[in-house]
Design a protein around this motif. Structure first.
Motif, PDB file in Angstrom:
ATOM      1  N   GLU A   3     -25.903 -36.595 -47.289  1.00 28.01           N
ATOM      2  CA  GLU A   3     -25.422 -36.475 -45.907  1.00 28.01           C
ATOM      3  C   GLU A   3     -26.544 -36.760 -44.912  1.00 28.01           C
ATOM      4  O   GLU A   3     -26.336 -37.456 -43.918  1.00 28.01           O
ATOM      5  CB  GLU A   3     -24.872 -35.077 -45.635  1.00 28.01           C
ATOM      6  CG  GLU A   3     -23.480 -34.879 -46.112  1.00 28.01           C
ATOM      7  CD  GLU A   3     -22.910 -33.539 -45.695  1.00 28.01           C
ATOM      8  OE1 GLU A   3     -23.557 -32.814 -44.921  1.00 28.01           O
ATOM      9  OE2 GLU A   3     -21.812 -33.219 -46.156  1.00 28.01           O
ATOM     10  N   ARG A  26     -20.462 -35.934 -42.284  1.00 32.44           N
ATOM     11  CA  ARG A  26     -20.297 -35.204 -43.541  1.00 32.44           C
ATOM     12  C   ARG A  26     -19.827 -36.167 -44.608  1.00 32.44           C
ATOM     13  O   ARG A  26     -18.975 -37.019 -44.356  1.00 32.44           O
ATOM     14  CB  ARG A  26     -19.280 -34.076 -43.394  1.00 32.44           C
ATOM     15  CG  ARG A  26     -19.725 -33.002 -42.444  1.00 32.44           C
ATOM     16  CD  ARG A  26     -18.833 -31.800 -42.450  1.00 32.44           C
ATOM     17  NE  ARG A  26     -17.420 -32.162 -42.517  1.00 32.44           N
ATOM     18  CZ  ARG A  26     -16.432 -31.291 -42.472  1.00 32.44           C
ATOM     19  NH1 ARG A  26     -16.696 -30.018 -42.357  1.00 32.44           N
ATOM     20  NH2 ARG A  26     -15.173 -31.683 -42.537  1.00 32.44           N
ATOM     21  N   VAL A  27     -20.386 -36.030 -45.790  1.00 31.24           N
ATOM     22  CA  VAL A  27     -20.016 -36.872 -46.925  1.00 31.24           C
ATOM     23  C   VAL A  27     -19.618 -35.945 -48.070  1.00 31.24           C
ATOM     24  O   VAL A  27     -20.374 -35.049 -48.444  1.00 31.24           O
ATOM     25  CB  VAL A  27     -21.191 -37.773 -47.365  1.00 31.24           C
ATOM     26  CG1 VAL A  27     -20.788 -38.647 -48.538  1.00 31.24           C
ATOM     27  CG2 VAL A  27     -21.678 -38.628 -46.205  1.00 31.24           C
ATOM     28  N   SER A  28     -18.426 -36.153 -48.616  1.00 29.98           N
ATOM     29  CA  SER A  28     -17.942 -35.287 -49.693  1.00 29.98           C
ATOM     30  C   SER A  28     -18.622 -35.627 -51.007  1.00 29.98           C
ATOM     31  O   SER A  28     -19.219 -36.690 -51.175  1.00 29.98           O
ATOM     32  CB  SER A  28     -16.426 -35.433 -49.846  1.00 29.98           C
ATOM     33  OG  SER A  28     -16.115 -36.672 -50.448  1.00 29.98           O
ATOM     34  N   ALA A  29     -18.495 -34.721 -51.941  1.00 32.43           N
ATOM     35  CA  ALA A  29     -18.924 -35.002 -53.312  1.00 32.43           C
ATOM     36  C   ALA A  29     -17.970 -36.053 -53.882  1.00 32.43           C
ATOM     37  O   ALA A  29     -16.844 -36.208 -53.391  1.00 32.43           O
ATOM     38  CB  ALA A  29     -18.855 -33.724 -54.132  1.00 32.43           C
ATOM     39  N   VAL A  31     -15.057 -37.763 -55.703  1.00 26.06           N
ATOM     40  CA  VAL A  31     -13.747 -37.270 -56.119  1.00 26.06           C
ATOM     41  C   VAL A  31     -13.161 -38.280 -57.099  1.00 26.06           C
ATOM     42  O   VAL A  31     -13.032 -39.461 -56.773  1.00 26.06           O
ATOM     43  CB  VAL A  31     -12.809 -37.102 -54.896  1.00 26.06           C
ATOM     44  CG1 VAL A  31     -11.434 -36.658 -55.335  1.00 26.06           C
ATOM     45  CG2 VAL A  31     -13.410 -36.139 -53.883  1.00 26.06           C
ATOM     46  N   ARG A  40     -15.588 -41.162 -52.091  1.00 27.74           N
ATOM     47  CA  ARG A  40     -16.131 -40.102 -51.239  1.00 27.74           C
ATOM     48  C   ARG A  40     -15.402 -40.178 -49.901  1.00 27.74           C
ATOM     49  O   ARG A  40     -15.077 -41.261 -49.435  1.00 27.74           O
ATOM     50  CB  ARG A  40     -17.614 -40.296 -50.966  1.00 27.74           C
ATOM     51  CG  ARG A  40     -18.511 -40.108 -52.153  1.00 27.74           C
ATOM     52  CD  ARG A  40     -19.956 -40.352 -51.734  1.00 27.74           C
ATOM     53  NE  ARG A  40     -20.861 -40.295 -52.850  1.00 27.74           N
ATOM     54  CZ  ARG A  40     -21.503 -39.192 -53.240  1.00 27.74           C
ATOM     55  NH1 ARG A  40     -21.332 -38.074 -52.587  1.00 27.74           N
ATOM     56  NH2 ARG A  40     -22.304 -39.224 -54.263  1.00 27.74           N
ATOM     57  N   LEU A  41     -15.183 -39.041 -49.296  1.00 22.42           N
ATOM     58  CA  LEU A  41     -14.611 -38.982 -47.956  1.00 22.42           C
ATOM     59  C   LEU A  41     -15.759 -38.790 -46.974  1.00 22.42           C
ATOM     60  O   LEU A  41     -16.592 -37.899 -47.140  1.00 22.42           O
ATOM     61  CB  LEU A  41     -13.628 -37.818 -47.834  1.00 22.42           C
ATOM     62  CG  LEU A  41     -13.019 -37.610 -46.457  1.00 22.42           C
ATOM     63  CD1 LEU A  41     -12.137 -38.799 -46.077  1.00 22.42           C
ATOM     64  CD2 LEU A  41     -12.214 -36.338 -46.420  1.00 22.42           C
ATOM     65  N   VAL A  42     -15.835 -39.656 -45.969  1.00 26.90           N
ATOM     66  CA  VAL A  42     -16.878 -39.574 -44.954  1.00 26.90           C
ATOM     67  C   VAL A  42     -16.209 -39.216 -43.632  1.00 26.90           C
ATOM     68  O   VAL A  42     -15.215 -39.838 -43.247  1.00 26.90           O
ATOM     69  CB  VAL A  42     -17.645 -40.911 -44.810  1.00 26.90           C
ATOM     70  CG1 VAL A  42     -18.760 -40.796 -43.792  1.00 26.90           C
ATOM     71  CG2 VAL A  42     -18.179 -41.367 -46.157  1.00 26.90           C
ATOM     72  N   GLU A  43     -16.744 -38.223 -42.943  1.00 32.42           N
ATOM     73  CA  GLU A  43     -16.207 -37.783 -41.655  1.00 32.42           C
ATOM     74  C   GLU A  43     -17.369 -37.719 -40.665  1.00 32.42           C
ATOM     75  O   GLU A  43     -18.422 -37.177 -40.980  1.00 32.42           O
ATOM     76  CB  GLU A  43     -15.566 -36.410 -41.803  1.00 32.42           C
ATOM     77  CG  GLU A  43     -14.979 -35.870 -40.526  1.00 32.42           C
ATOM     78  CD  GLU A  43     -14.326 -34.514 -40.726  1.00 32.42           C
ATOM     79  OE1 GLU A  43     -13.478 -34.169 -39.898  1.00 32.42           O
ATOM     80  OE2 GLU A  43     -14.659 -33.811 -41.695  1.00 32.42           O
ATOM     81  N   ARG A  54     -12.629 -40.554 -39.887  1.00 32.49           N
ATOM     82  CA  ARG A  54     -12.727 -40.411 -41.338  1.00 32.49           C
ATOM     83  C   ARG A  54     -12.461 -41.748 -42.025  1.00 32.49           C
ATOM     84  O   ARG A  54     -11.669 -42.541 -41.543  1.00 32.49           O
ATOM     85  CB  ARG A  54     -11.700 -39.404 -41.853  1.00 32.49           C
ATOM     86  CG  ARG A  54     -11.939 -38.005 -41.397  1.00 32.49           C
ATOM     87  CD  ARG A  54     -10.801 -37.099 -41.842  1.00 32.49           C
ATOM     88  NE  ARG A  54     -10.836 -35.855 -41.123  1.00 32.49           N
ATOM     89  CZ  ARG A  54     -10.239 -35.638 -39.963  1.00 32.49           C
ATOM     90  NH1 ARG A  54      -9.555 -36.588 -39.389  1.00 32.49           N
ATOM     91  NH2 ARG A  54     -10.337 -34.467 -39.367  1.00 32.49           N
TER      92      ARG A  54
END
Length: 84
Positions: A3, A26-29, A31, A40-43, A54
């Motif tokens: 992140e 924010r960057v998700s782990a 999935v 990854r989901l980036v917001e 997003r």
């Protein structure tokens, strides 16, 4: 941490190319779906911009590639919850 690196790269790219300040990212782990690629989901949020943005990126992208992908993102539909 991914992140922090993406946030720094995104800030430098957007300041250099578009002069748009990024407030947070924010960057998700990664999935794993039952089918298809891992993602990854980036917001992220921009200064003076109410909704967050997003997008979904392939999990194998590097930090810099994620920042470039997000910087080139063109927003689509915006869904805003209205309080009445």
């Amino acid at each position: 941490m991914i992140e922090d690196t993406v946030f720094k790269d995104l800030q430098s790219i957007l300041k250099r190319d578009h002069a748009l300040p990024v407030q947070s990212c924010r960057v998700s782990a990664p999935v794993q779906r039952p089918w298809g690629r891992t993602y990854r989901l980036v917001e992220w949020t921009m200064a003076n911009d109410a909704p967050s943005h997003r997008c979904v990126v392939p999990a194998e992208l590097s930090d810099t590639e994620i920042a470039r992908y997000v910087a080139s993102h063109v927003p689509g539909r915006i869904f805003v919850d209205e309080v009445r």
